[in-house]
Design a protein around this motif. Structure first.
Motif, PDB file in Angstrom:
ATOM      1  N   PHE A  67       0.907  -1.129  -0.028  1.00 28.03           N
ATOM      2  CA  PHE A  67       0.062   0.030   0.083  1.00 28.03           C
ATOM      3  C   PHE A  67       1.030   1.122  -0.074  1.00 28.03           C
ATOM      4  O   PHE A  67       0.703   2.112  -0.803  1.00 28.03           O
ATOM      5  CB  PHE A  67      -0.867   0.028   0.990  1.00 28.03           C
ATOM      6  CG  PHE A  67      -2.072  -0.809   1.111  1.00 28.03           C
ATOM      7  CD1 PHE A  67      -3.373  -0.118   0.411  1.00 28.03           C
ATOM      8  CD2 PHE A  67      -2.359  -2.260   1.599  1.00 28.03           C
ATOM      9  CE1 PHE A  67      -4.500  -0.946   0.349  1.00 28.03           C
ATOM     10  CE2 PHE A  67      -3.548  -2.887   1.425  1.00 28.03           C
ATOM     11  CZ  PHE A  67      -4.496  -2.168   0.811  1.00 28.03           C
ATOM     12  N   VAL A  68       1.805   1.255   0.931  1.00 29.32           N
ATOM     13  CA  VAL A  68       2.829   2.504   1.021  1.00 29.32           C
ATOM     14  C   VAL A  68       3.346   2.805  -0.279  1.00 29.32           C
ATOM     15  O   VAL A  68       3.592   3.509  -0.781  1.00 29.32           O
ATOM     16  CB  VAL A  68       3.573   2.468   2.350  1.00 29.32           C
ATOM     17  CG1 VAL A  68       4.626   3.566   2.367  1.00 29.32           C
ATOM     18  CG2 VAL A  68       2.875   2.271   3.609  1.00 29.32           C
ATOM     19  N   ASN A  69       4.106   1.645  -0.597  1.00 26.36           N
ATOM     20  CA  ASN A  69       5.142   1.605  -1.880  1.00 26.36           C
ATOM     21  C   ASN A  69       4.141   2.275  -3.226  1.00 26.36           C
ATOM     22  O   ASN A  69       4.578   3.086  -3.834  1.00 26.36           O
ATOM     23  CB  ASN A  69       5.897   0.564  -2.158  1.00 26.36           C
ATOM     24  CG  ASN A  69       6.670   0.276  -1.079  1.00 26.36           C
ATOM     25  OD1 ASN A  69       7.282   1.216  -0.573  1.00 26.36           O
ATOM     26  ND2 ASN A  69       7.046  -1.042  -1.055  1.00 26.36           N
ATOM     27  N   LYS A  70       2.909   1.523  -3.562  1.00 26.00           N
ATOM     28  CA  LYS A  70       2.387   2.001  -4.509  1.00 26.00           C
ATOM     29  C   LYS A  70       1.512   3.411  -4.443  1.00 26.00           C
ATOM     30  O   LYS A  70       1.539   4.322  -5.513  1.00 26.00           O
ATOM     31  CB  LYS A  70       1.258   0.809  -4.835  1.00 26.00           C
ATOM     32  CG  LYS A  70       1.914  -0.521  -5.310  1.00 26.00           C
ATOM     33  CD  LYS A  70       2.972  -0.333  -6.422  1.00 26.00           C
ATOM     34  CE  LYS A  70       3.634  -2.066  -6.605  1.00 26.00           C
ATOM     35  NZ  LYS A  70       4.732  -1.669  -7.487  1.00 26.00           N
ATOM     36  N   LEU A  71       0.931   3.495  -3.287  1.00 26.59           N
ATOM     37  CA  LEU A  71       0.358   4.947  -3.274  1.00 26.59           C
ATOM     38  C   LEU A  71       1.094   5.961  -3.035  1.00 26.59           C
ATOM     39  O   LEU A  71       0.932   7.308  -3.400  1.00 26.59           O
ATOM     40  CB  LEU A  71      -0.608   4.897  -1.732  1.00 26.59           C
ATOM     41  CG  LEU A  71      -1.682   3.914  -1.954  1.00 26.59           C
ATOM     42  CD1 LEU A  71      -2.529   3.986  -0.461  1.00 26.59           C
ATOM     43  CD2 LEU A  71      -2.511   4.199  -2.912  1.00 26.59           C
ATOM     44  N   THR A  72       2.497   5.856  -2.807  1.00 28.83           N
ATOM     45  CA  THR A  72       3.564   6.843  -2.971  1.00 28.83           C
ATOM     46  C   THR A  72       3.575   7.115  -4.369  1.00 28.83           C
ATOM     47  O   THR A  72       3.952   8.401  -4.655  1.00 28.83           O
ATOM     48  CB  THR A  72       4.908   6.384  -2.189  1.00 28.83           C
ATOM     49  OG1 THR A  72       4.433   6.037  -0.720  1.00 28.83           O
ATOM     50  CG2 THR A  72       5.903   7.476  -2.274  1.00 28.83           C
ATOM     51  N   LEU A  73       3.889   6.132  -5.062  1.00 26.06           N
ATOM     52  CA  LEU A  73       4.091   6.365  -6.595  1.00 26.06           C
ATOM     53  C   LEU A  73       3.146   7.226  -7.173  1.00 26.06           C
ATOM     54  O   LEU A  73       3.287   8.090  -8.116  1.00 26.06           O
ATOM     55  CB  LEU A  73       4.014   4.964  -7.414  1.00 26.06           C
ATOM     56  CG  LEU A  73       5.405   4.194  -7.107  1.00 26.06           C
ATOM     57  CD1 LEU A  73       4.932   2.848  -7.864  1.00 26.06           C
ATOM     58  CD2 LEU A  73       6.724   4.676  -7.480  1.00 26.06           C
ATOM     59  N   THR A  74       1.765   7.043  -6.656  1.00 24.75           N
ATOM     60  CA  THR A  74       0.746   7.783  -7.616  1.00 24.75           C
ATOM     61  C   THR A  74       0.422   9.291  -6.666  1.00 24.75           C
ATOM     62  O   THR A  74      -0.450   9.865  -7.074  1.00 24.75           O
ATOM     63  CB  THR A  74      -0.572   7.076  -7.146  1.00 24.75           C
ATOM     64  OG1 THR A  74      -0.988   6.929  -5.774  1.00 24.75           O
ATOM     65  CG2 THR A  74      -0.519   5.715  -7.756  1.00 24.75           C
ATOM     66  N   ARG A  75       1.335   9.537  -5.666  1.00 24.39           N
ATOM     67  CA  ARG A  75       1.193  10.957  -4.770  1.00 24.39           C
ATOM     68  C   ARG A  75      -0.045  10.917  -3.951  1.00 24.39           C
ATOM     69  O   ARG A  75      -0.404  11.799  -3.451  1.00 24.39           O
ATOM     70  CB  ARG A  75       1.326  12.127  -5.659  1.00 24.39           C
ATOM     71  CG  ARG A  75       2.533  11.998  -6.759  1.00 24.39           C
ATOM     72  CD  ARG A  75       3.490  12.157  -5.815  1.00 24.39           C
ATOM     73  NE  ARG A  75       5.022  12.048  -6.783  1.00 24.39           N
ATOM     74  CZ  ARG A  75       6.166  11.750  -6.216  1.00 24.39           C
ATOM     75  NH1 ARG A  75       6.460  11.469  -5.183  1.00 24.39           N
ATOM     76  NH2 ARG A  75       7.275  11.800  -7.135  1.00 24.39           N
ATOM     77  N   LEU A  76      -0.925   9.867  -3.736  1.00 23.62           N
ATOM     78  CA  LEU A  76      -1.803   9.750  -2.764  1.00 23.62           C
ATOM     79  C   LEU A  76      -1.474   9.856  -1.663  1.00 23.62           C
ATOM     80  O   LEU A  76      -1.970  10.218  -0.750  1.00 23.62           O
ATOM     81  CB  LEU A  76      -2.804   8.582  -3.106  1.00 23.62           C
ATOM     82  CG  LEU A  76      -3.541   8.702  -4.465  1.00 23.62           C
ATOM     83  CD1 LEU A  76      -4.436   7.371  -4.541  1.00 23.62           C
ATOM     84  CD2 LEU A  76      -4.784   9.867  -4.256  1.00 23.62           C
ATOM     85  N   LEU A  77      -0.021   9.279  -1.432  1.00 24.85           N
ATOM     86  CA  LEU A  77       0.526   9.231  -0.180  1.00 24.85           C
ATOM     87  C   LEU A  77       1.923  10.180  -0.314  1.00 24.85           C
ATOM     88  O   LEU A  77       2.750   9.720  -1.181  1.00 24.85           O
ATOM     89  CB  LEU A  77       0.748   7.892   0.547  1.00 24.85           C
ATOM     90  CG  LEU A  77       1.182   7.460   1.707  1.00 24.85           C
ATOM     91  CD1 LEU A  77       0.382   8.041   2.943  1.00 24.85           C
ATOM     92  CD2 LEU A  77       1.725   6.011   1.787  1.00 24.85           C
ATOM     93  N   THR A  78       1.936  10.914   0.505  1.00 29.76           N
ATOM     94  CA  THR A  78       3.102  11.886   0.293  1.00 29.76           C
ATOM     95  C   THR A  78       4.570  11.643   1.242  1.00 29.76           C
ATOM     96  O   THR A  78       5.569  12.144   0.987  1.00 29.76           O
ATOM     97  CB  THR A  78       2.860  13.343   0.513  1.00 29.76           C
ATOM     98  OG1 THR A  78       2.308  13.407   1.678  1.00 29.76           O
ATOM     99  CG2 THR A  78       1.789  13.574  -0.624  1.00 29.76           C
ATOM    100  N   GLU A  79       4.348  10.690   2.278  1.00 27.38           N
ATOM    101  CA  GLU A  79       5.263  10.428   2.938  1.00 27.38           C
ATOM    102  C   GLU A  79       5.327   8.871   3.406  1.00 27.38           C
ATOM    103  O   GLU A  79       4.426   8.488   3.606  1.00 27.38           O
ATOM    104  CB  GLU A  79       5.248  11.228   4.338  1.00 27.38           C
ATOM    105  CG  GLU A  79       5.370  12.880   4.136  1.00 27.38           C
ATOM    106  CD  GLU A  79       5.406  13.431   5.619  1.00 27.38           C
ATOM    107  OE1 GLU A  79       5.238  12.831   6.802  1.00 27.38           O
ATOM    108  OE2 GLU A  79       5.438  14.708   5.706  1.00 27.38           O
ATOM    109  N   ARG A  80       6.469   8.533   3.590  1.00 32.05           N
ATOM    110  CA  ARG A  80       6.750   7.185   3.918  1.00 32.05           C
ATOM    111  C   ARG A  80       6.331   6.843   5.642  1.00 32.05           C
ATOM    112  O   ARG A  80       6.538   7.648   6.219  1.00 32.05           O
ATOM    113  CB  ARG A  80       8.150   6.408   3.684  1.00 32.05           C
ATOM    114  CG  ARG A  80       8.258   6.266   2.103  1.00 32.05           C
ATOM    115  CD  ARG A  80       9.330   5.502   1.901  1.00 32.05           C
ATOM    116  NE  ARG A  80       9.329   5.365   0.280  1.00 32.05           N
ATOM    117  CZ  ARG A  80       8.649   4.299  -0.332  1.00 32.05           C
ATOM    118  NH1 ARG A  80       8.014   3.496   0.465  1.00 32.05           N
ATOM    119  NH2 ARG A  80       8.728   4.200  -1.460  1.00 32.05           N
ATOM    120  N   VAL A  81       5.913   5.566   5.713  1.00 37.09           N
ATOM    121  CA  VAL A  81       5.767   5.486   7.158  1.00 37.09           C
ATOM    122  C   VAL A  81       6.885   4.921   7.795  1.00 37.09           C
ATOM    123  O   VAL A  81       7.107   5.231   9.081  1.00 37.09           O
ATOM    124  CB  VAL A  81       4.547   4.428   7.254  1.00 37.09           C
ATOM    125  CG1 VAL A  81       4.149   3.926   8.743  1.00 37.09           C
ATOM    126  CG2 VAL A  81       3.368   4.874   6.464  1.00 37.09           C
TER     127      VAL A  81
END
Length: 703
Positions: A67-81
């Motif tokens: 979830f984190v790695n893919k959503l970061t690629l789409t910019r839906l998630l802007t920071e890693r956990v």
């Protein structure tokens, strides 16, 4: 703990869609965590169930980091956990070989830390679902597609992790209320073959399909499927027992070469989940389920890998005198088309699928679909078909290595789903493929009938040189420079007027594009190259109508390309022949050509003078010879003493054109002054070679 169905991504308003995706995420995430509640000690998490996979602690963390790695690629998630977790849990293990053991040591975090991480990821994903901008519909290009991708990815691991728990030490596993097996037993039915009429199969998702799909489901595939017979039931444990007791595992004649190697490695004498026990002094078979062992339920489907299923069919064919084998994917689709099968019912499925009835298999005669049983559900069904891409296949940029690594003819498709298959896995369009020695909740039914080709060629050419030439011949044009092989043939076309155009020889044909272009004008075209690998590209695109290859983008990044003859306007030309050969030492029967086409060849020959002195013997009087070359003489290809130009002699320059005239004029006349034709070879997205090829056209005369 109900698992929601895969959602319709093209219905409802924004509020309804957020609610639907939210419920889908929560039901998946929590059901997945409940699976790990079956583990009762740390050893269950940190000791590998089998040597070919990571320990279960990896899979607990992996789906959250996805979830984190893919959503970061789409910019839906802007920071890693947690960057450490998102590295160590990032990449799983494909069982590429049963003897490919990786003993690398990992410093795995504690279960408590992983669960805390999962909780933080859950909160972040829910916040995204509740607050992120949303435009409808959710389609392939929509950033929200990646949310569905992550959820479906976790549902895949729900199933594969349940298999690993089933392979884990039983003492470390505890029965769980949410994972109770089905208690439905009884005698196994006698299996029979039933006819399936011939018909056309048309499959492949459109990009506007209302449900999520993986890349391999999209495109189109059509096939005419001849009539065949199929077993009414999946092969039961009782039916498979006959093979075991007949010494099937000790009879190499029933096993493929791959199967024999696996048998030698595994030392197996029965299916993976069968257990031989002594009860009251007598030997009995038991079956390992996910959380316990039970006396063998003979009416349940036998669970095997592909190699075991194939060996059973070979044995069954010998016993019955019929051409018994595993079905192809097309035959499974044909069986599906004639059966009464529900798709995403709101109530419990009339099939043992989606965890609607329990956490195990059930009798093979419980769920009827028309004249057959278990067309979907109970266990996956192995097919003869290695996975391949449908026409129009393309990868999704957010997960570009989901399917392409399996296009290697070593991963066979399974169809129909199992008792735990849910979401996309339960869709008839689902196309999951595993290595043939792989264990899943998978069994098989058999068919009887002649076997056609199981699948089109699915390899993507990944060798850098081969891929560069595939693009050079069949790919895009760069910087306004026309395709080189086509440009050469078009330059030659005016010379064909009034001349015989029976036979053409494309010498040094490489990937073969010029051979296809020449087929527009000549009755017969033969392409010859010293490299079989180059020739294979021409053969493949001629046979399959398409060619797949990867190109270097930058560094380790790759771009996946597909080219078809139809796109190039070459689908209706007479297919050329291809053969391996040495231009300096051609077979004596290669004669009487009306054209010899030698593009970018002369400066790569080890004896160019010999080639030039002899080539007239291959061309009929009045026939043509075309030589194109950038005159790039290199000692790695041609000894300097054999160069026909590009050097000084007695203080004077000797050009390649001088050398050509010296060797050709006794048998040819030069029709026109040389012309220059540019060409571009792509190396990466940012690096190209731009060259000029010098073209001379010669006519053979007597003398």
């Amino acid at each position: 703990m109900t698992l929601t169905r895969t959602p319709n991504l093209r219905s409802g308003d924004e509020s309804q869609m957020r609610k639907q995706v939210r419920e889908y995420f929560i039901s998946t995430y929590e059901r997945y965590e409940s699976l790990f509640e079956c583990l009762n000690c740390d050893k269950a998490y940190y000791e590998k169930p089998i040597s070919l996979r990571h320990p279960l602690i990896f899979y607990l963390g992996h789906t959250a980091t996805f979830f984190v790695n893919k959503l970061t690629l789409t910019r839906l998630l802007t920071e890693r956990v947690n960057e450490s977790f998102e590295s160590v849990f990032a990449v799983g293990v494909d069982e590429m070989s049963w003897d490919d053991l990786n003993d690398a040591h990992y410093e795995w975090p504690s279960v408590a830390d992983v669960m805390a991480y999962r909780q933080r990821v859950k909160e972040l994903v829910l916040d995204i679902i509740d607050t992120a901008p949303l435009s409808l519909p959710i389609d392939w290009e929509n950033p929200w597609w990646t949310i569905l991708m992550c959820i479906e990815h976790e549902r895949i691991h729900l199933e594969t992790s349940s298999v690993l728990i089933r392979q884990q030490n039983l003492e470390w596993v505890t029965p769980h209320q949410a994972w109770r097996p089905i208690e439905d037993f009884g005698p196994a039915p006698a299996n029979v073959l039933r006819p399936v009429e011939a018909g056309q199969v048309v499959v492949g998702k459109d990009l506007d399909s209302p449900t999520y799909g993986w890349d391999n489901e999209y495109g189109e595939h059509r096939a005419e499927v001849p009539g065949f017979e199929a077993s009414r039931y999946l092969v039961s444990n009782k039916e498979f027992l006959d093979f075991v007791e007949a010494g099937g595992y000790q009879s190499p004649e029933y096993w493929s070469a791959e199967g024999q190697k696996w048998l030698e490695f595994s030392k197996r004498s029965a299916p993976e989940f069968w257990r031989r026990k002594t009860v009251d002094g007598k030997p009995e078979w038991h079956l390992r389920l996910m959380t316990k062992e039970i006396p063998m339920p003979w009416s349940w489907p036998a669970e095997t890998n592909f190699l075991e299923a194939e060996a059973f069919c070979n044995w069954k064919a010998e016993q019955s005198g019929k051409p018994i084998r595993l079905p192809t994917e097309d035959e499974w689709f044909r069986l599906y088309d004639i059966s009464d099968v529900q798709v995403r019912p709101e109530t419990a499925w009339n099939a043992n699928i989606h965890l609607d009835h329990g956490a195990s298999s059930c009798p093979v005669n419980r769920f009827q679909h028309g004249d057959f049983f278990d067309v979907i559900g109970n266990v996956w069904q192995w097919t003869q078909t290695p996975i391949y891409p449908f026409d129009g296949f393309k990868v999704h940029p957010i997960y570009d290595d989901f399917t392409v690594p399996t296009f290697d003819s070593k991963h066979n498709l399974m169809k129909g789903g199992s008792w735990i298959s849910c979401g996309n896995e339960a869709e008839p369009s689902a196309r999951y493929a595993f290595r043939r020695h792989f264990f899943q909740h998978a069994g098989f039914r058999y068919v009887s009938g002649a076997l056609k080709q199981t699948a089109p060629t699915s390899h993507y050419e990944t060798d850098v040189l081969m891929s560069e030439y595939a693009e050079f011949h069949y790919g895009d044009e760069y910087f306004g420079v026309p395709n080189f092989p086509r440009a050469l043939v078009e330059l030659l076309a005016p010379y064909f007027k009034g001349r015989k155009t029976g036979k053409a020889l494309d010498l040094g044909c490489a990937s073969g594009r010029a051979s296809f272009e020449l087929a527009r004008y000549f009755d017969e075209v033969l392409g010859i190259d010293f490299s079989v690998r180059f020739i294979d590209q021409g053969v493949q695109i001629g046979r399959e109508g398409l060619l797949r290859y990867t190109l270097v983008d930058e560094g380790d990044l790759r771009i996946f390309k597909t080219r078809t003859l139809a796109e190039l306007g070459l689908d209706d030309v007479r297919l050329p022949d291809f053969a391996q050969g040495d231009a300096c030492n051609l077979k004596p029967n290669y004669t009487d050509f009306d054209l010899v086409f030698a593009a970018n060849l002369i400066d790569r020959l080890y004896e160019p003078a010999k080639f030039l002195d002899d080539i007239h013997t291959r061309i009929r009087p009045g026939g043509l010879l075309m030589i194109a070359s950038p005159y790039t003489w290199l000692e790695q290809h041609t000894p300097k003493s054999a160069w026909i130009g590009g050097y000084k002699k007695d203080g004077e320059n000797v050009t390649t054109l001088d050398g050509l005239k010296k060797h050709l004029e006794p048998n040819f006349r030069l029709l026109d002054p040389p012309k220059q034709v540019p060409f571009v070879i792509r190396e990466t997205s940012n690096k190209f070679q731009h060259s000029l090829s010098n073209v001379t056209v010669w006519e053979r005369h007597e003398g």
